[in-house]
Design a protein around this motif. Sequence first.
Motif, PDB file in Angstrom:
ATOM      1  N   ALA A   1      14.652   4.081  -5.686  1.00 14.61           N
ATOM      2  CA  ALA A   1      14.492   5.316  -6.698  1.00 14.61           C
ATOM      3  C   ALA A   1      15.779   6.202  -6.596  1.00 14.61           C
ATOM      4  N   THR A   2      16.148   6.532  -7.989  1.00 15.18           N
ATOM      5  CA  THR A   2      17.319   7.623  -7.989  1.00 15.18           C
ATOM      6  C   THR A   2      16.647   9.042  -8.612  1.00 15.18           C
ATOM      7  N   ARG A   3      17.210  10.103  -8.595  1.00 12.83           N
ATOM      8  CA  ARG A   3      16.585  11.226  -8.973  1.00 12.83           C
ATOM      9  C   ARG A   3      16.680  11.224 -10.449  1.00 12.83           C
ATOM     10  N   SER A   4      17.672  10.655 -11.012  1.00 11.17           N
ATOM     11  CA  SER A   4      18.043  10.889 -12.482  1.00 11.17           C
ATOM     12  C   SER A   4      16.855  10.075 -13.105  1.00 11.17           C
ATOM     13  N   ASN A   5      16.388   9.009 -12.383  1.00  7.52           N
ATOM     14  CA  ASN A   5      15.474   8.233 -13.258  1.00  7.52           C
ATOM     15  C   ASN A   5      14.010   9.191 -13.317  1.00  7.52           C
ATOM     16  N   PHE A   6      13.660   9.953 -12.272  1.00 12.35           N
ATOM     17  CA  PHE A   6      12.558  10.571 -12.534  1.00 12.35           C
ATOM     18  C   PHE A   6      12.718  11.822 -13.737  1.00 12.35           C
ATOM     19  N   PHE A   7      13.929  12.119 -13.688  1.00  7.71           N
ATOM     20  CA  PHE A   7      13.999  13.147 -14.809  1.00  7.71           C
ATOM     21  C   PHE A   7      14.189  12.374 -16.202  1.00  7.71           C
ATOM     22  N   ASP A   8      14.447  11.229 -16.212  1.00  7.47           N
ATOM     23  CA  ASP A   8      14.759  10.475 -17.392  1.00  7.47           C
ATOM     24  C   ASP A   8      13.179  10.365 -17.953  1.00  7.47           C
ATOM     25  N   VAL A   9      12.454   9.705 -16.863  1.00  6.72           N
ATOM     26  CA  VAL A   9      10.928   9.828 -17.433  1.00  6.72           C
ATOM     27  C   VAL A   9      10.297  10.945 -17.907  1.00  6.72           C
ATOM     28  N   GLY A  10      10.625  12.170 -17.385  1.00  3.21           N
ATOM     29  CA  GLY A  10      10.035  13.285 -17.787  1.00  3.21           C
ATOM     30  C   GLY A  10      10.647  13.704 -19.104  1.00  3.21           C
ATOM     31  N   TRP A  11      11.835  13.402 -19.425  1.00  4.06           N
ATOM     32  CA  TRP A  11      12.402  13.692 -20.683  1.00  4.06           C
ATOM     33  C   TRP A  11      11.760  13.013 -21.824  1.00  4.06           C
ATOM     34  N   TYR A  12      11.751  11.744 -21.572  1.00  7.14           N
ATOM     35  CA  TYR A  12      11.394  10.908 -22.591  1.00  7.14           C
ATOM     36  C   TYR A  12       9.724  10.926 -22.868  1.00  7.14           C
TER      37      TYR A  12
ATOM     38  N   MET B   1      21.919  22.572 -17.700  1.00  5.31           N
ATOM     39  CA  MET B   1      21.884  21.771 -16.263  1.00  5.31           C
ATOM     40  C   MET B   1      22.499  20.241 -16.613  1.00  5.31           C
ATOM     41  N   LYS B   2      23.389  19.992 -17.310  1.00  2.00           N
ATOM     42  CA  LYS B   2      23.429  18.749 -17.641  1.00  2.00           C
ATOM     43  C   LYS B   2      24.699  18.357 -16.591  1.00  2.00           C
ATOM     44  N   ASP B   3      25.294  19.145 -15.821  1.00  2.00           N
ATOM     45  CA  ASP B   3      26.121  18.875 -14.716  1.00  2.00           C
ATOM     46  C   ASP B   3      25.578  18.687 -13.341  1.00  2.00           C
ATOM     47  N   ARG B   4      24.330  18.964 -13.385  1.00  3.18           N
ATOM     48  CA  ARG B   4      23.688  19.200 -12.095  1.00  3.18           C
ATOM     49  C   ARG B   4      22.736  18.055 -11.725  1.00  3.18           C
ATOM     50  N   SER B   5      22.516  18.012 -10.503  1.00  5.77           N
ATOM     51  CA  SER B   5      21.535  16.834 -10.214  1.00  5.77           C
ATOM     52  C   SER B   5      20.018  17.123 -10.392  1.00  5.77           C
ATOM     53  N   ARG B   6      19.856  18.564 -10.363  1.00  6.84           N
ATOM     54  CA  ARG B   6      18.347  18.830 -10.750  1.00  6.84           C
ATOM     55  C   ARG B   6      18.427  19.429 -12.131  1.00  6.84           C
ATOM     56  N   GLN B   7      17.617  18.631 -13.191  1.00  7.96           N
ATOM     57  CA  GLN B   7      17.699  18.837 -14.418  1.00  7.96           C
ATOM     58  C   GLN B   7      16.596  20.060 -14.987  1.00  7.96           C
ATOM     59  N   VAL B   8      15.752  20.420 -13.969  1.00  9.39           N
ATOM     60  CA  VAL B   8      14.638  21.526 -14.503  1.00  9.39           C
ATOM     61  C   VAL B   8      14.547  22.596 -13.682  1.00  9.39           C
ATOM     62  N   GLN B   9      14.206  23.648 -14.413  1.00  9.51           N
ATOM     63  CA  GLN B   9      13.949  24.888 -13.926  1.00  9.51           C
ATOM     64  C   GLN B   9      12.491  25.030 -13.074  1.00  9.51           C
ATOM     65  N   TRP B  10      12.549  25.697 -12.057  1.00 13.63           N
ATOM     66  CA  TRP B  10      11.018  26.058 -11.380  1.00 13.63           C
ATOM     67  C   TRP B  10      10.291  26.760 -12.673  1.00 13.63           C
ATOM     68  N   SER B  11      10.580  27.600 -13.350  1.00 13.82           N
ATOM     69  CA  SER B  11      10.051  28.360 -14.205  1.00 13.82           C
ATOM     70  C   SER B  11       9.179  27.296 -15.320  1.00 13.82           C
ATOM     71  N   TYR B  12       9.984  26.208 -15.808  1.00 10.02           N
ATOM     72  CA  TYR B  12       9.730  25.394 -16.527  1.00 10.02           C
ATOM     73  C   TYR B  12       8.340  24.560 -16.120  1.00 10.02           C
ATOM     74  N   LEU B  13       8.529  24.282 -14.936  1.00 12.82           N
ATOM     75  CA  LEU B  13       7.544  23.448 -14.094  1.00 12.82           C
ATOM     76  C   LEU B  13       6.152  24.246 -13.856  1.00 12.82           C
ATOM     77  N   LEU B  14       6.507  25.677 -13.710  1.00 14.91           N
ATOM     78  CA  LEU B  14       5.246  26.516 -13.550  1.00 14.91           C
ATOM     79  C   LEU B  14       4.504  26.743 -14.959  1.00 14.91           C
ATOM     80  N   VAL B  15       5.396  26.677 -16.176  1.00 15.86           N
ATOM     81  CA  VAL B  15       4.794  26.895 -17.359  1.00 15.86           C
ATOM     82  C   VAL B  15       4.048  25.572 -17.581  1.00 15.86           C
ATOM     83  N   GLY B  16       4.581  24.550 -17.164  1.00 19.43           N
ATOM     84  CA  GLY B  16       3.907  23.248 -17.602  1.00 19.43           C
ATOM     85  C   GLY B  16       2.368  23.251 -16.730  1.00 19.43           C
TER      86      GLY B  16
END
Length: 205
Positions: free
Chosen positions: A63-74, A144-159
């Motif tokens: 598993a790679t970190r970007s794969n999880f964020f890809d699944v989250g986005w799509y 956050m396109k140049d960072r390894s972490r793509q999402v903010q904590w506030s985004y997850l909290l709202v989710g």
Amino acid sequence: MNSDLIEQVQNQLGINGLPYVVPIHPNLVHLTLGLFIVAIAFDIVGVLFPLEKPVFKFLAIPATRSNFFDVGWYNMLAGAIVTFLTVAAGFYEMLLARPPADVKSAWGLQAMETMLWHGVGGVVLLLLIVGMTVWRGFQRFVWMKDRSRQVQWSYLLVGLIIFGLMFVHGTLGAQLAAEFGVHITADRLLDLGENPNLVLKSFNP
């Protein structure tokens, strides 16, 4: 809707009060829920990936970190698209609903109140999911396109807060089906004085 108006299309409706056998809205609802929940869940796993990496390595999971964020986005993007269809199907089926007027739900609401709150809630959730998708897109492609972490904590909290709203909204929908019998074939047959066991058995010899 007014019963006299529904009578105008009565010959096009099936036993469940719809022009098709299986209600569309409940199925799309579960697709919307699944896509949104998976999107937030995979983004959470992506954010916590540094803590989980040893576990994936121990289990030999590539598993790679970007794969999880890809699944989250799509999944979030797909959820926003599907939700338009979910709400549209919900309003169409709600217009054809003929719930009993003398029944109250476990929350003390009558059928019309329940349908109105469920309808308004559906529109609110649609706007929230679309807003979350736009927010997610800005995080992924701009902020956050140049960072390894793509999402903010506030985004997850709202989710997670939206999860709670979905629970309340889903309960209203479940009450429409379970307590008011909206578009439930067996309930419709009972209203017509028919025996569901005998009628439905004839469709499945």
